[in-house]
Scaffold this active site. Structure first.
Site, PDB file in Angstrom:
ATOM      1  N   SER A   1      39.306  54.811 -46.207  1.00 21.14           N
ATOM      2  CA  SER A   1      39.013  54.731 -44.769  1.00 21.14           C
ATOM      3  C   SER A   1      37.709  53.972 -44.579  1.00 21.14           C
ATOM      4  O   SER A   1      36.734  54.198 -45.296  1.00 21.14           O
ATOM      5  CB  SER A   1      38.946  56.128 -44.157  1.00 21.14           C
ATOM      6  OG  SER A   1      37.857  56.846 -44.665  1.00 21.14           O
TER       7      SER A   1
ATOM      8  N   ASP B   1      39.786  63.094 -41.560  1.00 23.03           N
ATOM      9  CA  ASP B   1      40.726  64.204 -41.753  1.00 23.03           C
ATOM     10  C   ASP B   1      42.014  63.953 -40.969  1.00 23.03           C
ATOM     11  O   ASP B   1      43.116  64.234 -41.457  1.00 23.03           O
ATOM     12  CB  ASP B   1      40.078  65.519 -41.303  1.00 23.03           C
ATOM     13  CG  ASP B   1      38.713  65.712 -41.941  1.00 23.03           C
ATOM     14  OD1 ASP B   1      38.546  65.282 -43.107  1.00 23.03           O
ATOM     15  OD2 ASP B   1      37.821  66.265 -41.283  1.00 23.03           O
TER      16      ASP B   1
END
Ligand SMILES: Nc1ncnc2c1ncn2[C@@H]1O[C@H](COP(=O)(O)OP(=O)(O)OP(=O)(O)O)[C@@H](O)[C@H]1O
Ligand SMILES: O=P(O)(O)OC[C@@]1(O)O[C@H](CO)[C@@H](O)[C@@H]1O
Length: 323
Positions: free
Chosen positions: A220, A252
């Site tokens: 990410s 998340d």
């Protein structure tokens, strides 16, 4: 079924302020507490999207009771392992321009019996084909091998394992061949010891993690999007976000969406990016489901030469923004 584990969960206290001024008294105009820790966040997001999930966490002290009561109120299935010490509280100061300053406590220390029960309770939840998702920092105490024991236990039950952690716990778990890891740019840079200036550098670093044992790497990159490297190829994706409110927990949501989307290939990346886009457009970590339409662009089979020309702004950041 997806089983998430947060060995070091937290009560996340978010305070919305105009501007952070060092050394000043700052009055927040809104504040709230949410049950958190990366594994809890992943479980909350999956539950909000009607995916079968259970989250396993240690719970001690008043904060432990509060977190489990909040999970009950949300209807998120959980297994709480009693521990003697108090669960931590982490603070996010969210400025009006979406800059977030985060202060994370170290958290409680677990003794051998507590760490052993956490491993046992988590493994009791997983069966063949399930995902065991290991998230966040390890607390202090007798937990050095916690992720390694969980990966080995999950293997013995023919379950798949995803790991989202940093530093030593990430480095030491790689040789045990987790099916999926989700480093952010800072974690990738720290682990490989390289500055990541371009998307090509990120791909090289993700390949290095695959060589060290990870089967799939979902990297990410904050506002730059995400890169997926798996058996089927290498993909880069970005979601269209109108207004960023707070990026806390976006990683998340990305992981939760990727798992919900099948954990494989561009379609799963697309799903993960859509969930992350929803997360950054809301305050706090309590994921409330994806918006109706999010535009997500995916480059299939990312061209390495082109990637080396694409700057990666997130990768220049230090590992995390913890104060
Ligand atoms: N500023 C932003 N603008 C648009 N999208 C963002 C932004 N920040 C994050 N995202 C989205 O969220 C995803 C995850 O973000 P990031 O890389 O910051 O995760 P992370 O560091 O693991 O976060 P956390 O630990 O708080 O969950 C990114 O891949 C991207 O899709
Ligand atoms: O200190 P760790 O375990 O690395 O991360 C904990 C944490 O920062 O991660 C979540 C965002 O991903 C927050 O809700 C929580 O406070």
């Amino acid at each position: 079924m997806i089983v998430t584990v947060s060995p070091n969960p937290s009560m996340d206290r978010t305070m919305c302020i105009d501007q952070l001024r060092h050394g000043d008294v700052i009055r927040s105009h809104r504040s709230y507490s949410e049950p958190s820790g990366k594994g809890v966040n992943v479980a909350v997001a999956l539950h909000a999207n009607s995916i079968d999930v259970v989250t396993v966490l240690p719970a001690g002290g008043f904060t432990g009771v509060q977190i489990t009561e909040m999970l009950s109120d949300l209807g998120v299935p959980y297994i709480a392992v009693p521990i003697a010490q108090e669960i931590r509280s982490n603070v996010s100061l969210v400025e009006h321009n979406a800059t977030v300053t985060k202060i994370n406590e170290v958290g409680p220390s677990l003794d051998v019996a507590e760490a052993t029960s956490l491993v046992r309770e988590a493994l009791e939840q997983v069966g063949a084909g399930d995902w065991l998702v290991l998230c966040g920092t390890l607390p202090d105490g007798a937990v050095e091998r916690l992720y390694i024991d969980l990966v080995k236990g999950a293997r013995g039950r023919s379950a798949r394992v995803a790991v989202d952690t940093s530093g030593k716990p990430l480095r030491t778990v790689l040789p045990y061949r987790p099916d999926l890891v989700k480093p952010n740019a800072g974690e990738l840079a720290e682990l490989t010891g390289r500055a990541l200036e371009t998307l090509g550098d990120v791909v090289d670093a993700a390949e290095e993690l695959r060589r060290q044992g990870a089967r799939t790497v979902l990297a990410s990159l904050g506002s730059d999007g995400a890169i997926l490297l798996d058996d089927s190829g290498c993909y880069f994706g970005q979601a269209r976000v109108d207004r960023v409110v707070s990026a806390v927990g976006a990683g998340d949501a990305l992981l939760a969406g990727f798992l919900a989307g099948g954990a494989n290939g561009p379609q799963a990346l697309r799903e993960g990016l859509a969930w992350a886009a929803a997360a950054v457009q809301q305050e706090g970590t309590l994921y409330r489901g994806r918006g109706p339409r999010t535009r997500v662009d995916i480059s299939d089979d990312l061209d390495r030469n082109r990637a080396l020309q694409e700057p990666c702004t997130a990768a220049g950041l230090p590992a995390g923004s913890l104060v």
